[in-house]
Motif scaffolding. Structure first.
Motif, mmCIF file in Angstrom:
data_model
loop_
_atom_site.group_PDB
_atom_site.id
_atom_site.type_symbol
_atom_site.label_atom_id
_atom_site.label_comp_id
_atom_site.label_asym_id
_atom_site.label_seq_id
_atom_site.Cartn_x
_atom_site.Cartn_y
_atom_site.Cartn_z
ATOM 1 N N GLY A 72 -17.864 1.803 -9.789
ATOM 2 C CA GLY A 72 -18.688 2.859 -9.449
ATOM 3 C C GLY A 72 -18.092 4.068 -8.418
ATOM 4 O O GLY A 72 -16.917 3.712 -8.005
ATOM 5 N N GLY A 73 -18.708 5.271 -8.804
ATOM 6 C CA GLY A 73 -18.099 6.359 -8.023
ATOM 7 C C GLY A 73 -17.950 6.291 -6.524
ATOM 8 O O GLY A 73 -17.057 6.665 -5.836
ATOM 9 N N LYS A 74 -18.982 5.361 -5.817
ATOM 10 C CA LYS A 74 -18.864 5.418 -4.453
ATOM 11 C C LYS A 74 -17.900 4.648 -3.947
ATOM 12 O O LYS A 74 -17.033 5.006 -3.062
ATOM 13 N N ARG A 75 -17.388 3.762 -4.525
ATOM 14 C CA ARG A 75 -16.358 2.667 -4.192
ATOM 15 C C ARG A 75 -14.997 3.364 -4.135
ATOM 16 O O ARG A 75 -14.099 3.351 -3.469
ATOM 17 N N VAL A 76 -14.852 4.036 -5.408
ATOM 18 C CA VAL A 76 -13.620 4.984 -5.623
ATOM 19 C C VAL A 76 -13.452 5.917 -4.387
ATOM 20 O O VAL A 76 -12.339 6.316 -4.001
ATOM 21 N N TYR A 77 -14.538 6.635 -4.333
ATOM 22 C CA TYR A 77 -14.575 7.697 -3.221
ATOM 23 C C TYR A 77 -14.392 7.112 -1.976
ATOM 24 O O TYR A 77 -13.376 7.855 -1.136
ATOM 25 N N ILE A 78 -14.825 6.044 -1.595
ATOM 26 C CA ILE A 78 -14.424 5.549 -0.293
ATOM 27 C C ILE A 78 -12.836 5.061 -0.038
ATOM 28 O O ILE A 78 -12.221 5.278 0.793
ATOM 29 N N GLY A 79 -12.564 4.482 -1.300
ATOM 30 C CA GLY A 79 -10.871 4.282 -1.379
ATOM 31 C C GLY A 79 -10.134 5.423 -1.214
ATOM 32 O O GLY A 79 -9.225 5.453 -0.315
ATOM 33 N N ALA A 80 -10.606 6.662 -1.815
ATOM 34 C CA ALA A 80 -9.669 7.812 -1.792
ATOM 35 C C ALA A 80 -9.732 8.472 -0.211
ATOM 36 O O ALA A 80 -8.790 8.793 -0.024
ATOM 37 N N LEU A 81 -10.857 8.348 0.362
ATOM 38 C CA LEU A 81 -11.082 8.597 1.687
ATOM 39 C C LEU A 81 -10.042 7.896 2.557
ATOM 40 O O LEU A 81 -9.359 8.194 3.723
ATOM 41 N N ALA A 82 -10.042 6.485 2.272
ATOM 42 C CA ALA A 82 -9.510 5.539 3.361
ATOM 43 C C ALA A 82 -8.071 5.714 2.975
ATOM 44 O O ALA A 82 -7.193 5.642 4.037
ATOM 45 N N LEU A 83 -7.647 6.085 2.015
ATOM 46 C CA LEU A 83 -6.007 6.021 1.637
ATOM 47 C C LEU A 83 -5.524 7.421 2.159
ATOM 48 O O LEU A 83 -4.544 7.450 2.813
ATOM 49 N N ARG A 84 -6.295 8.308 2.324
ATOM 50 C CA ARG A 84 -5.911 9.581 3.006
ATOM 51 C C ARG A 84 -5.840 9.452 4.614
ATOM 52 O O ARG A 84 -5.202 9.960 5.269
ATOM 53 N N ALA A 85 -6.883 8.658 5.085
ATOM 54 C CA ALA A 85 -6.923 8.366 6.623
ATOM 55 C C ALA A 85 -5.521 7.628 7.000
ATOM 56 O O ALA A 85 -4.968 7.773 8.068
ATOM 57 N N VAL A 86 -5.262 6.589 5.990
ATOM 58 C CA VAL A 86 -3.932 5.648 6.355
ATOM 59 C C VAL A 86 -2.667 6.602 6.111
ATOM 60 O O VAL A 86 -1.805 6.446 7.094
ATOM 61 N N ALA A 87 -2.815 7.496 5.059
ATOM 62 C CA ALA A 87 -1.564 8.275 4.877
ATOM 63 C C ALA A 87 -1.334 9.159 5.681
ATOM 64 O O ALA A 87 -0.203 9.394 6.320
ATOM 65 N N PHE A 88 -2.271 9.861 6.277
ATOM 66 C CA PHE A 88 -2.048 10.969 7.401
ATOM 67 C C PHE A 88 -1.373 10.389 8.764
ATOM 68 O O PHE A 88 -0.749 10.863 9.486
ATOM 69 N N ALA A 89 -2.079 9.275 9.039
ATOM 70 C CA ALA A 89 -1.931 8.211 10.220
ATOM 71 C C ALA A 89 -0.312 7.977 10.062
ATOM 72 O O ALA A 89 0.563 7.986 11.181
ATOM 73 N N LEU A 90 0.357 7.865 8.806
ATOM 74 C CA LEU A 90 1.608 7.151 8.513
ATOM 75 C C LEU A 90 2.807 8.555 8.606
ATOM 76 O O LEU A 90 3.914 8.336 8.449
ATOM 77 N N TYR A 91 1.947 9.631 8.256
ATOM 78 C CA TYR A 91 3.010 10.864 7.841
ATOM 79 C C TYR A 91 3.890 11.316 9.337
ATOM 80 O O TYR A 91 5.075 11.177 8.845
ATOM 81 N N PRO A 92 3.569 10.901 10.424
ATOM 82 C CA PRO A 92 4.679 11.445 11.490
ATOM 83 C C PRO A 92 5.785 10.312 11.395
ATOM 84 O O PRO A 92 6.724 10.407 11.826
ATOM 85 N N LEU A 93 5.471 9.039 10.743
ATOM 86 C CA LEU A 93 6.538 8.177 10.791
ATOM 87 C C LEU A 93 7.439 8.271 9.612
ATOM 88 O O LEU A 93 8.433 7.592 9.275
ATOM 89 N N ALA A 94 7.004 9.070 8.653
ATOM 90 C CA ALA A 94 7.699 9.257 7.149
ATOM 91 C C ALA A 94 9.027 10.233 7.225
ATOM 92 O O ALA A 94 9.103 11.288 6.612
ATOM 93 N N THR A 95 9.889 9.716 8.309
ATOM 94 C CA THR A 95 11.017 10.502 8.326
ATOM 95 C C THR A 95 12.235 10.617 7.339
ATOM 96 O O THR A 95 13.136 11.243 7.186
ATOM 97 N N SER A 96 12.095 9.427 6.513
ATOM 98 C CA SER A 96 13.257 9.152 5.466
ATOM 99 C C SER A 96 12.456 9.592 3.993
ATOM 100 O O SER A 96 11.265 9.872 3.871
#
Length: 408
Positions: A72-96
């Motif tokens: 379903g579109g809802k679950r994939v949309y939730i997953g896409a939003l959650a992935l971005r939340a985690v990714a942007f939280a990790l960006y300051p640590l992505a020095t390599s």
């Protein structure tokens, strides 16, 4: 009269869309500066990495379509939003560099997966005119949210060296909030959409001649949309000798008009056949491109006034085309395979955006009028294809689509 749960579901969807768009508005205009400040990677390496991430996202789109059809579109949309939340939280640590590539790929896949997931979710939430209105609200709010996010990003950068870290944390928080809002949307259970025997693969999508035409038209017309961000700023500052700020003003005018007029124009265009309405938008696009070609002949105040007037015509083309074209793409996709269909449609946008910098750059170097002539030809051919695909939908059958309730 519509039940209260349907209204609540749409309000939550709209709220999630606004927060999602604000996050994109913070990130998209400042991607290179943002990543450079957070990771310390050289700009050339960042550009290469972002290109690789975009290609990876392009390759992931068929998988996204399968996931939408299965879950379903809802679950994939939730997953896409959650992935971005985690990714942007990790960006300051992505020095390599490998860490940067992993985060950039996650962000790119999640961003590109959001569009078909959102459209599929809208297809599950509403039908007919209500679906068209919700698509229109989604477009208008995306533009308004993007504009607000860009202003917020400018304010964060004005704060000094800590602004990029603040932006990363704000992005992580925004997408986390959007994830929660999307999770609260009540839609029909995925299992009621179709029987297992009705599912099909991408071979079925590619065999649909009408949808192939819609996708090809979208690819050609997509260059009109990419021209605003890629070609117009260069053209306005180089060919017309206007100040650099003029490109920003044109973008602001476009964003404000789309945010304010998107829903009323969509309501007006709903009275016409979708294909014909979208084709009319391409004709207005072509008119604006013809006018752009004559701008270098003007100077001073006349040039400024003419640029703003042509920008309004260009925006009118976008408003007239976008609503019926997007509605046509969603409506033409069978319910039980909507994810695959919309992922293929999204691929046409993604491929256009991937090729646009190179092709538009070559046209800019070719001369003053070549760019606008090529763009006008592309959109008019796209409009002609839309007209050829504009025929009444066949009556729904058990093998093609199941009735879609407004909400559950």
């Amino acid at each position: 009269m519509e039940d209260k749960s349907g209204v609540t579901a749409r309000r939550r969807f709209i709220a999630a869309t606004v927060v999602d768009a604000v996050g994109n508005g913070i990130y998209v205009p400042l991607t290179m500066l943002f990543v450079h400040a957070l990771t310390g990677q050289p700009l050339t390496a960042i550009g290469t990495g972002l290109t690789l991430a975009g290609l990876g996202a392009l390759a992931a789109m068929p998988v996204v379509g399968v996931l939408i059809d299965r879950h379903g579109g809802k679950r994939v949309y939730i997953g896409a939003l959650a992935l971005r939340a985690v990714a942007f939280a990790l960006y300051p640590l992505a020095t390599s560099y490998p860490a940067f590539l992993a985060v950039a790929l996650t962000v790119a896949v999640a961003m590109w997966a959001s569009a078909p997931a959102q459209q599929s979710l809208i297809g599950d939430m509403a039908a007919g005119a209500k679906r068209d209105r919700l698509l229109a609200w989604n477009r208008s709010l995306r533009n308004g949210g993007m504009g607000f996010g860009a202003l917020a990003a400018a304010g964060m950068l004005a704060a000094g060296d800590g602004g990029h870290l603040a932006a990363a944390l704000a992005l992580a928080a925004a997408f986390a909030v959007a994830t929660v809002l999307a999770a609260l949307i009540a839609v029909r259970a995925k299992g009621t959409r179709s029987a297992p025997a009705e599912t099909g693969g991408y071979r079925t999508v590619l065999a649909d001649r009408r949808y192939r035409r819609l996708t090809a038209a979208n690819f050609l017309i997509g260059f009109a949309y990419t021209a605003q961000a890629i070609a117009m700023p260069v053209f306005l500052t180089r060919a017309t000798d206007l100040p650099d700020a003029m490109a920003g003003i044109v973008f602001a005018v476009n964003t404000a008009l789309i945010a304010g007029l998107g829903v009323p124009v969509a309501r007006l265009m709903s009275r016409a056949r979708r294909g014909r309405g979208a084709a009319l938008g391409t004709a207005v696009f072509a008119l604006s491109f013809a006018a752009f070609a004559f701008l270098p002949a003007l100077d001073g105040t006349a040039a400024v006034v003419a640029v703003l007037a042509v920008a309004v015509v260009y925006t009118a083309g976008e408003l007239i085309h976008a609503a019926p074209a997007e509605s046509l793409a969603v409506q033409a996709a069978p319910d039980h395979m909507r994810g695959r269909y919309l992922s293929v449609y999204q691929l046409s946008w993604s491929l256009c955006r991937t090729l646009a910098p190179m092709l538009l750059g070559l046209l800019l170097d070719a001369g003053t009028w070549q760019l606008w002539a090529a763009l006008a030809a592309a959109v008019l051919i796209g409009g002609a294809i839309l007209l050829s695909a504009d025929r009444p939908h066949p009556a729904p059958t058990a093998s093609r689509a199941m009735p879609v309730p407004a909400a559950a």
